[in-house]
Design a protein around this motif. Structure first.
Motif, PDB file in Angstrom:
ATOM      1  N   SER A 108       0.837  -1.220   0.000  1.00 34.93           N
ATOM      2  CA  SER A 108       0.000   0.000   0.000  1.00 34.93           C
ATOM      3  C   SER A 108       0.867   1.263   0.000  1.00 34.93           C
ATOM      4  CB  SER A 108      -0.933  -0.002   1.204  1.00 34.93           C
ATOM      5  OG  SER A 108      -0.175  -0.064   2.399  1.00 34.93           O
ATOM      6  N   TYR A 109       1.841   1.279  -0.923  1.00 35.12           N
ATOM      7  CA  TYR A 109       2.733   2.444  -1.031  1.00 35.12           C
ATOM      8  C   TYR A 109       1.917   3.707  -1.337  1.00 35.12           C
ATOM      9  CZ  TYR A 109       6.205   5.673  -2.768  1.00 35.12           C
ATOM     10  OH  TYR A 109       6.964   6.796  -2.957  1.00 35.12           O
ATOM     11  N   ILE A 110       2.355   4.811  -0.800  1.00 34.57           N
ATOM     12  CA  ILE A 110       1.736   6.107  -1.125  1.00 34.57           C
ATOM     13  C   ILE A 110       2.856   7.136  -1.158  1.00 34.57           C
ATOM     14  CG2 ILE A 110       1.184   6.642   1.318  1.00 34.57           C
ATOM     15  CD1 ILE A 110      -1.465   7.512  -0.988  1.00 34.57           C
ATOM     16  N   ASP A 111       2.771   8.031  -2.110  1.00 36.06           N
ATOM     17  CA  ASP A 111       3.795   9.070  -2.215  1.00 36.06           C
ATOM     18  C   ASP A 111       3.637  10.030  -1.026  1.00 36.06           C
ATOM     19  OD1 ASP A 111       5.948  10.100  -3.452  1.00 36.06           O
ATOM     20  OD2 ASP A 111       4.813  11.357  -4.853  1.00 36.06           O
ATOM     21  N   ALA A 112       4.693  10.193  -0.237  1.00 35.74           N
ATOM     22  CA  ALA A 112       4.574  11.043   0.962  1.00 35.74           C
ATOM     23  C   ALA A 112       5.945  11.593   1.334  1.00 35.74           C
ATOM     24  CB  ALA A 112       3.995  10.224   2.112  1.00 35.74           C
ATOM     25  N   ASP A 113       5.967  12.501   2.321  1.00 39.65           N
ATOM     26  CA  ASP A 113       7.230  13.137   2.724  1.00 39.65           C
ATOM     27  C   ASP A 113       7.863  12.482   3.947  1.00 39.65           C
ATOM     28  OD1 ASP A 113       6.898  15.213   0.759  1.00 39.65           O
ATOM     29  OD2 ASP A 113       5.316  16.015   2.064  1.00 39.65           O
TER      30      ASP A 113
END
Ligand code: SF4
Length: 443
Positions: free
Chosen positions: A270-275
């Motif tokens: 469940s990868y999500i682009d984040a900081d």
């Protein structure tokens, strides 16, 4: 979700009482309502138990009085039975003492069995039933092994027990092996504990885990072990997800490594682009490390946890309850402000705490908040020694994932899959109990 009970035992050490005290200290995370120690010396059983933490129950005077070479100890948090002193363990009957971790599924049936055998019960715990059945069958058969087999064959559910019967110590684990139980050695004495973290603290050597269905009888002449029934492995996977201490080795695995794997697999699923990846401390920390390493998103301590809030903290109103969450967890604004945050926790039960935390993270300036849970959705209650809410209260048994995300105010929500969880444990599906996720109750 709360774990209930730690057991500990020492056989044949001059400092058995102090070792038990230290062992119980290191197992405090498994139960904080009451604590107790029983020893056998000079032909007499002595027991001391009280309500509260190990540090509140015992002092030097008590420990000095309890000196003996065989000792058993217990930390309790009630799953079955009321929360008063009479249910605290060790429980004693006819100079026999027992400590028990787990929960029996057929308590009502066992109560009826006791009634039919004219056995009277004084507490509301399933542990007393085990003790009294053992005492009954021992009197009947005049043979400890036969009494134990007869007792254990009636028990359906989870039990990791240690019994002190005069100079004899009996250690047993149910045939499903729901709860952990390990065996170690120090200065020639045998040590038994719920988790290896208690062996580490004593600088004791880990020998092995007590097997599913195994009974060990120790007395001054010999040590004997046997299986009371055929094992059907179903260890509680929640021990690895949350309950056991990360420095423990249980069910053939390092708890720390399993949790790190869970985080890594969760990141793949469940990868999500984040900081930033931010753990909800302390439960989400190791999985968050795994998630960060796999996703290459930096790990940051965006929430700080106070370790000084005791369980006795009183929350008189809803408003004050919200403030109490801030006392326990405090956001670090410089980490969260303007960031897309992936929050990691080990489980989502009712959703109320997650909602408060997400709100707190947003107020600290986070641009997006994505919640990732390193276990599958909990849809079913536990009947084997873990205090779970009812179906009504379990948020995942009522709502779909997207509905939960909306309710708790997360931009997205994802859980680790059951397959991912098994992969993280390097296990096949028959090795562990997964009932709180899939409703498949083996007992
Ligand atoms: S139902 Fe869940 S918490 Fe209970 S023993 Fe099974 S895996 Fe553990």
């Amino acid at each position: 979700m709360k774990e209930y009970c730690a057991v500990f035992g020492v056989y044949g050490h001059k400092q058995a009482t102090y070792l038990t005290y230290l062992g119980l200290f290191s197992l405090q995370h498994r139960g904080q309502e009451s604590s107790g120690i029983a020893i056998y010396k000079d032909g007499k059983l002595e027991v001391y138990k009280g309500l509260g933490l190990v540090s509140q129950v015992f002092n030097k005077q008590i420990l000095d009085y309890l000196q003996g070479e065989i000792a058993i100890g217990h930390n309790r948090y009630s799953t079955a039975g009321d929360k008063d002193l009479k249910n605290a363990q060790p429980i004693v009957f006819q100079d026999i003492a027992i400590v028990h971790n787990g929960n029996l599924r057929n308590y009502e049936e066992l109560k009826n069995l006791c009634a039919s055998l004219n056995i009277s019960l004084e507490t509301t715990t399933d542990s007393e039933v085990i003790l009294k059945l053992y005492a009954y069958y021992k009197n009947k058969y005049k043979n400890i092994k036969k009494a134990l087999i007869e007792t254990f064959k009636h028990l359906k559910g989870a039990f990791s027990v240690i019994i002190l019967d005069k100079n004899t110590m009996i250690v047993a684990r149910d045939k499903w092996g729901f709860r952990p139980l390990v065996m170690g050695e120090k200065d020639g004495a045998y040590i038994f504990a719920s988790e290896t973290c208690a062996l580490n603290v004593l600088d004791a050597k880990f020998i092995r885990e007590v097997k599913e269905g195994e009974v060990i009888i120790l007395n001054k002449d010999k040590i004997e072990n046997f299986l009371y029934d055929k094992p059907q492995k179903r260890a509680c996977i929640f021990e690895l997800i949350y309950f056991a201490r990360p420095d423990s080795f249980i069910f053939g695995r390092n708890v720390y490594d399993v949790r790190e794997n869970m985080g890594r697999i969760l990141a793949r699923e469940s990868y999500i682009d984040a900081d930033v990846v931010v753990p909800i401390p302390d439960s989400g920390v190791i999985s968050a490390l795994g998630f960060s390493r796999e996703s290459k998103i930096p790990f940051e301590w965006g929430l700080l946890r106070s370790h000084y809030m005791g369980r006795s903290f009183i929350n008189p109103t809803q408003e004050l309850r919200d403030l109490a969450v801030r006392l326990k967890l405090s956001p670090i604004k410089s980490v969260l402000n303007g960031k897309r945050v992936v929050l990691i926790d080990d489980s989502l039960v009712r959703g109320t705490t997650a909602k408060r935390i997400i709100n707190m993270v947003r107020k600290a300036g986070a641009k997006e908040v994505h919640l990732r849970i390193s276990s599958p959705p909990i849809k079913h209650p536990c009947f084997y020694g873990i205090d779970t809410p009812t179906y009504e209260e379990l948020i995942a048994s009522k709502l779909k994932t997207q509905e939960i995300a909306k309710l708790i105010g997360a931009d997205s929500l994802a859980y680790l899959s059951i397959d991912g969880l098994l992969k993280a444990c390097n296990a096949n599906k028959d090795e562990f109990c997964l009932a709180c996720f899939n409703g498949d109750y083996i007992v």
